[in-house]
Design a protein around this motif. Structure first.
Motif, PDB file in Angstrom:
ATOM      1  N   ILE A  28       1.095  -1.649  -0.324  1.00  0.00           N
ATOM      2  CA  ILE A  28      -0.193   0.069   0.100  1.00  0.00           C
ATOM      3  C   ILE A  28       0.665   0.938  -0.093  1.00  0.00           C
ATOM      4  O   ILE A  28       1.795   1.394   0.886  1.00  0.00           O
ATOM      5  CB  ILE A  28      -1.005  -0.026   1.241  1.00  0.00           C
ATOM      6  CG1 ILE A  28       0.052  -0.079   2.809  1.00  0.00           C
ATOM      7  CG2 ILE A  28      -1.883  -0.666   1.227  1.00  0.00           C
ATOM      8  CD1 ILE A  28      -1.406   0.679   3.952  1.00  0.00           C
ATOM      9  N   ASP A  29       0.040   1.945  -0.159  1.00  0.00           N
ATOM     10  CA  ASP A  29       0.985   4.120  -0.569  1.00  0.00           C
ATOM     11  C   ASP A  29       0.446   4.581   0.389  1.00  0.00           C
ATOM     12  O   ASP A  29      -1.190   4.606   0.983  1.00  0.00           O
ATOM     13  CB  ASP A  29       0.402   4.366  -1.359  1.00  0.00           C
ATOM     14  CG  ASP A  29       0.885   5.777  -1.441  1.00  0.00           C
ATOM     15  OD1 ASP A  29       1.726   6.498  -0.618  1.00  0.00           O
ATOM     16  OD2 ASP A  29      -0.034   6.886  -2.002  1.00  0.00           O
ATOM     17  N   SER A  34      -3.847   8.608   5.651  1.00  0.00           N
ATOM     18  CA  SER A  34      -3.661   7.445   7.411  1.00  0.00           C
ATOM     19  C   SER A  34      -3.750   6.817   6.819  1.00  0.00           C
ATOM     20  O   SER A  34      -5.502   6.174   5.907  1.00  0.00           O
ATOM     21  CB  SER A  34      -4.697   8.725   8.335  1.00  0.00           C
ATOM     22  OG  SER A  34      -5.611   8.713   7.869  1.00  0.00           O
ATOM     23  N   ALA A  35      -3.804   5.394   8.175  1.00  0.00           N
ATOM     24  CA  ALA A  35      -4.672   4.896   7.876  1.00  0.00           C
ATOM     25  C   ALA A  35      -6.354   4.301   8.331  1.00  0.00           C
ATOM     26  O   ALA A  35      -6.836   4.011   7.593  1.00  0.00           O
ATOM     27  CB  ALA A  35      -4.246   2.865   9.261  1.00  0.00           C
ATOM     28  N   SER A  36      -6.545   5.640   9.371  1.00  0.00           N
ATOM     29  CA  SER A  36      -8.078   5.294   9.194  1.00  0.00           C
ATOM     30  C   SER A  36      -8.400   5.718   8.216  1.00  0.00           C
ATOM     31  O   SER A  36      -9.663   5.174   7.176  1.00  0.00           O
ATOM     32  CB  SER A  36      -8.626   6.280  10.181  1.00  0.00           C
ATOM     33  OG  SER A  36      -7.790   5.975  12.183  1.00  0.00           O
ATOM     34  N   ILE A  41     -12.252   4.712   3.146  1.00  0.00           N
ATOM     35  CA  ILE A  41     -12.489   4.688   1.857  1.00  0.00           C
ATOM     36  C   ILE A  41     -13.367   3.143   1.275  1.00  0.00           C
ATOM     37  O   ILE A  41     -14.235   3.500   0.410  1.00  0.00           O
ATOM     38  CB  ILE A  41     -11.062   4.987   1.366  1.00  0.00           C
ATOM     39  CG1 ILE A  41     -11.282   7.105   1.150  1.00  0.00           C
ATOM     40  CG2 ILE A  41     -11.308   5.103   0.019  1.00  0.00           C
ATOM     41  CD1 ILE A  41      -9.900   8.035   0.698  1.00  0.00           C
ATOM     42  N   ASN A  42     -12.134   2.328   1.589  1.00  0.00           N
ATOM     43  CA  ASN A  42     -12.108   1.041   1.150  1.00  0.00           C
ATOM     44  C   ASN A  42     -13.673   0.488   1.760  1.00  0.00           C
ATOM     45  O   ASN A  42     -14.019  -0.213   0.745  1.00  0.00           O
ATOM     46  CB  ASN A  42     -10.892  -0.387   2.420  1.00  0.00           C
ATOM     47  CG  ASN A  42      -9.554   0.158   1.764  1.00  0.00           C
ATOM     48  OD1 ASN A  42      -9.803   0.476   0.767  1.00  0.00           O
ATOM     49  ND2 ASN A  42      -8.930  -0.596   2.755  1.00  0.00           N
ATOM     50  N   ARG A  43     -14.219   0.919   2.733  1.00  0.00           N
ATOM     51  CA  ARG A  43     -15.389   0.370   3.590  1.00  0.00           C
ATOM     52  C   ARG A  43     -16.479   0.723   2.707  1.00  0.00           C
ATOM     53  O   ARG A  43     -17.846   0.765   2.131  1.00  0.00           O
ATOM     54  CB  ARG A  43     -15.989   1.015   4.876  1.00  0.00           C
ATOM     55  CG  ARG A  43     -16.893   1.072   5.335  1.00  0.00           C
ATOM     56  CD  ARG A  43     -16.991   0.691   7.443  1.00  0.00           C
ATOM     57  NE  ARG A  43     -16.382  -0.285   7.676  1.00  0.00           N
ATOM     58  CZ  ARG A  43     -16.027  -1.606   8.401  1.00  0.00           C
ATOM     59  NH1 ARG A  43     -18.402  -2.060   7.566  1.00  0.00           N
ATOM     60  NH2 ARG A  43     -16.310  -2.216   8.832  1.00  0.00           N
ATOM     61  N   ARG A  72     -12.541  16.298   7.215  1.00  0.00           N
ATOM     62  CA  ARG A  72     -11.167  16.423   6.551  1.00  0.00           C
ATOM     63  C   ARG A  72     -11.557  15.549   5.508  1.00  0.00           C
ATOM     64  O   ARG A  72     -10.666  16.508   4.915  1.00  0.00           O
ATOM     65  CB  ARG A  72      -9.712  16.276   7.458  1.00  0.00           C
ATOM     66  CG  ARG A  72      -8.938  16.223   7.911  1.00  0.00           C
ATOM     67  CD  ARG A  72      -8.037  16.079   9.218  1.00  0.00           C
ATOM     68  NE  ARG A  72      -7.775  14.319   9.817  1.00  0.00           N
ATOM     69  CZ  ARG A  72      -7.975  14.255  10.559  1.00  0.00           C
ATOM     70  NH1 ARG A  72      -8.824  14.656  11.125  1.00  0.00           N
ATOM     71  NH2 ARG A  72      -7.969  12.862  10.804  1.00  0.00           N
ATOM     72  N   MET A  73     -11.894  14.301   5.725  1.00  0.00           N
ATOM     73  CA  MET A  73     -11.708  14.022   4.301  1.00  0.00           C
ATOM     74  C   MET A  73     -12.631  14.232   3.149  1.00  0.00           C
ATOM     75  O   MET A  73     -12.148  14.760   2.100  1.00  0.00           O
ATOM     76  CB  MET A  73     -11.697  12.606   3.990  1.00  0.00           C
ATOM     77  CG  MET A  73     -11.004  11.979   4.820  1.00  0.00           C
ATOM     78  SD  MET A  73     -11.355  10.182   5.471  1.00  0.00           S
ATOM     79  CE  MET A  73     -11.318   9.588   3.922  1.00  0.00           C
ATOM     80  N   GLU A  74     -13.399  15.493   3.655  1.00  0.00           N
ATOM     81  CA  GLU A  74     -14.728  15.947   3.188  1.00  0.00           C
ATOM     82  C   GLU A  74     -14.098  17.273   2.535  1.00  0.00           C
ATOM     83  O   GLU A  74     -13.902  17.325   0.795  1.00  0.00           O
ATOM     84  CB  GLU A  74     -15.892  16.976   3.791  1.00  0.00           C
ATOM     85  CG  GLU A  74     -17.473  16.381   3.675  1.00  0.00           C
ATOM     86  CD  GLU A  74     -18.150  16.481   4.718  1.00  0.00           C
ATOM     87  OE1 GLU A  74     -18.950  16.695   3.624  1.00  0.00           O
ATOM     88  OE2 GLU A  74     -17.999  16.703   5.793  1.00  0.00           O
TER      89      GLU A  74
END
Length: 159
Positions: A28-29, A34-36, A41-43, A72-74
Protein backbone atom coordinates in the motif's frame (compact mmCIF):
# COMPACT_ATOMS: atom_id res chain seq x y z
CA UNK A 1 -11.32 -32.74 17.04
CA UNK A 2 -10.35 -29.78 19.25
CA UNK A 3 -6.73 -30.10 18.07
CA UNK A 4 -7.84 -29.94 14.42
CA UNK A 5 -9.88 -26.80 15.14
CA UNK A 6 -6.96 -25.25 17.01
CA UNK A 7 -4.58 -26.10 14.13
CA UNK A 8 -7.06 -24.58 11.67
CA UNK A 9 -7.35 -21.40 13.75
CA UNK A 10 -3.55 -21.17 14.02
CA UNK A 11 -3.09 -21.62 10.26
CA UNK A 12 -5.75 -19.02 9.45
CA UNK A 13 -4.28 -16.57 11.96
CA UNK A 14 -0.79 -17.01 10.49
CA UNK A 15 -2.11 -16.50 6.94
CA UNK A 16 -3.88 -13.29 7.94
CA UNK A 17 -0.83 -12.03 9.86
CA UNK A 18 1.44 -12.67 6.85
CA UNK A 19 -1.03 -11.01 4.48
CA UNK A 20 -1.44 -8.02 6.78
CA UNK A 21 2.32 -7.59 7.12
CA UNK A 22 2.83 -7.87 3.35
CA UNK A 23 -0.03 -5.46 2.71
CA UNK A 24 0.96 -2.73 5.18
CA UNK A 25 4.71 -2.94 4.60
CA UNK A 26 4.95 -3.41 0.83
CA UNK A 27 1.69 -3.21 -1.06
CA UNK A 28 0.00 0.00 0.00
CA UNK A 29 0.89 3.64 -0.45
CA UNK A 30 1.20 4.88 3.12
CA UNK A 31 2.15 8.41 2.08
CA UNK A 32 -1.22 9.72 0.85
CA UNK A 33 -3.66 8.68 3.60
CA UNK A 34 -3.70 7.73 7.24
CA UNK A 35 -4.70 4.15 7.98
CA UNK A 36 -8.03 5.39 9.38
CA UNK A 37 -8.81 7.38 6.24
CA UNK A 38 -7.84 4.44 4.00
CA UNK A 39 -10.11 2.11 5.99
CA UNK A 40 -13.03 4.56 5.68
CA UNK A 41 -12.52 4.80 1.92
CA UNK A 42 -12.31 1.00 1.65
CA UNK A 43 -15.53 0.53 3.65
CA UNK A 44 -17.48 3.14 1.68
CA UNK A 45 -16.20 1.67 -1.59
CA UNK A 46 -17.36 -1.83 -0.54
CA UNK A 47 -20.58 -0.95 1.26
CA UNK A 48 -21.71 2.33 -0.28
CA UNK A 49 -23.06 5.42 1.49
CA UNK A 50 -23.53 5.20 5.26
CA UNK A 51 -24.76 7.40 8.05
CA UNK A 52 -21.92 8.87 10.07
CA UNK A 53 -23.05 7.05 13.21
CA UNK A 54 -23.05 3.70 11.38
CA UNK A 55 -19.64 4.46 9.88
CA UNK A 56 -18.19 5.31 13.29
CA UNK A 57 -19.62 2.13 14.79
CA UNK A 58 -18.40 -0.02 11.89
CA UNK A 59 -14.89 1.42 12.19
CA UNK A 60 -14.82 1.20 15.99
CA UNK A 61 -14.41 4.96 16.34
CA UNK A 62 -16.17 7.52 18.49
CA UNK A 63 -18.77 9.61 16.73
CA UNK A 64 -16.77 12.81 17.43
CA UNK A 65 -13.56 11.24 16.11
CA UNK A 66 -15.32 10.02 12.97
CA UNK A 67 -16.95 13.44 12.51
CA UNK A 68 -13.51 15.09 12.56
CA UNK A 69 -12.07 12.53 10.14
CA UNK A 70 -15.03 12.87 7.75
CA UNK A 71 -14.80 16.69 7.84
CA UNK A 72 -11.07 16.53 7.05
CA UNK A 73 -11.70 14.09 4.21
CA UNK A 74 -14.55 16.27 2.89
CA UNK A 75 -12.20 19.25 2.70
CA UNK A 76 -9.84 17.08 0.63
CA UNK A 77 -12.70 16.11 -1.69
CA UNK A 78 -12.40 12.46 -0.70
CA UNK A 79 -15.85 12.26 0.87
CA UNK A 80 -19.21 13.97 0.42
CA UNK A 81 -22.26 14.22 2.65
CA UNK A 82 -25.76 14.26 1.26
CA UNK A 83 -29.18 14.26 2.88
CA UNK A 84 -30.49 10.79 3.61
CA UNK A 85 -33.51 10.30 1.31
CA UNK A 86 -35.14 8.14 4.01
CA UNK A 87 -34.64 10.74 6.76
CA UNK A 88 -34.09 14.38 5.82
CA UNK A 89 -32.64 15.11 9.28
CA UNK A 90 -29.73 12.72 8.71
CA UNK A 91 -26.93 12.71 6.18
CA UNK A 92 -25.12 9.97 4.35
CA UNK A 93 -21.35 9.87 3.95
CA UNK A 94 -20.15 8.67 0.55
CA UNK A 95 -17.07 8.68 -1.60
CA UNK A 96 -16.43 11.84 -3.54
CA UNK A 97 -14.74 11.83 -6.94
CA UNK A 98 -11.31 12.25 -5.32
CA UNK A 99 -12.07 9.40 -2.89
CA UNK A 100 -13.00 7.04 -5.72
CA UNK A 101 -9.90 8.09 -7.67
CA UNK A 102 -7.79 7.52 -4.57
CA UNK A 103 -9.24 4.03 -4.06
CA UNK A 104 -8.65 3.14 -7.72
CA UNK A 105 -5.07 4.46 -7.63
CA UNK A 106 -4.28 2.52 -4.45
CA UNK A 107 -5.80 -0.67 -5.94
CA UNK A 108 -3.74 -0.23 -9.12
CA UNK A 109 -0.57 0.31 -7.09
CA UNK A 110 -1.32 -2.81 -5.04
CA UNK A 111 -1.73 -4.84 -8.23
CA UNK A 112 1.52 -3.45 -9.67
CA UNK A 113 3.44 -4.31 -6.54
CA UNK A 114 1.99 -7.83 -6.44
CA UNK A 115 2.91 -8.31 -10.11
CA UNK A 116 6.47 -7.20 -9.30
CA UNK A 117 6.71 -9.76 -6.48
CA UNK A 118 5.26 -12.74 -8.37
CA UNK A 119 8.42 -13.55 -10.40
CA UNK A 120 10.06 -14.52 -7.09
CA UNK A 121 7.48 -17.32 -6.82
CA UNK A 122 7.68 -20.50 -8.93
CA UNK A 123 5.05 -20.93 -11.67
CA UNK A 124 3.56 -23.91 -9.80
CA UNK A 125 3.28 -21.86 -6.61
CA UNK A 126 1.77 -18.94 -8.57
CA UNK A 127 -0.95 -21.30 -9.80
CA UNK A 128 -1.44 -22.71 -6.30
CA UNK A 129 -1.66 -19.17 -4.92
CA UNK A 130 -4.26 -18.21 -7.53
CA UNK A 131 -6.33 -21.32 -6.74
CA UNK A 132 -6.04 -20.70 -2.99
CA UNK A 133 -7.06 -17.07 -3.51
CA UNK A 134 -10.31 -18.19 -5.12
CA UNK A 135 -11.26 -20.07 -1.96
CA UNK A 136 -9.76 -17.61 0.54
CA UNK A 137 -11.56 -14.64 -1.02
CA UNK A 138 -14.91 -16.39 -0.72
CA UNK A 139 -14.30 -17.63 2.83
CA UNK A 140 -12.84 -14.36 4.13
CA UNK A 141 -15.83 -12.56 2.62
CA UNK A 142 -18.09 -14.86 4.65
CA UNK A 143 -16.02 -14.21 7.78
CA UNK A 144 -16.12 -10.43 7.22
CA UNK A 145 -19.89 -10.61 6.75
CA UNK A 146 -20.27 -12.62 9.97
CA UNK A 147 -18.03 -10.20 11.86
CA UNK A 148 -20.07 -7.25 10.62
CA UNK A 149 -23.45 -8.73 11.47
CA UNK A 150 -25.44 -7.47 14.44
CA UNK A 151 -25.83 -11.04 15.73
CA UNK A 152 -22.13 -11.85 15.83
CA UNK A 153 -20.58 -12.53 19.21
CA UNK A 154 -17.05 -13.49 20.15
CA UNK A 155 -16.46 -17.18 19.53
CA UNK A 156 -15.23 -19.38 22.34
CA UNK A 157 -11.43 -19.36 22.45
CA UNK A 158 -10.05 -22.67 21.27
CA UNK A 159 -7.14 -23.86 23.36
Amino acid sequence: MKRAVADSVDAIAEMIELETDLMWRYLIDRDTLSASAALVINRLYREGPMRLTALAEAEGASQSGMTQLVQRMERQGLLERWSDPDDGRASLVMLGDAGLANWEARAALRRQRIAALLPAVSPDDQLALWLAAQVVNRVLGQMREAAGSQDWVDAEVVG
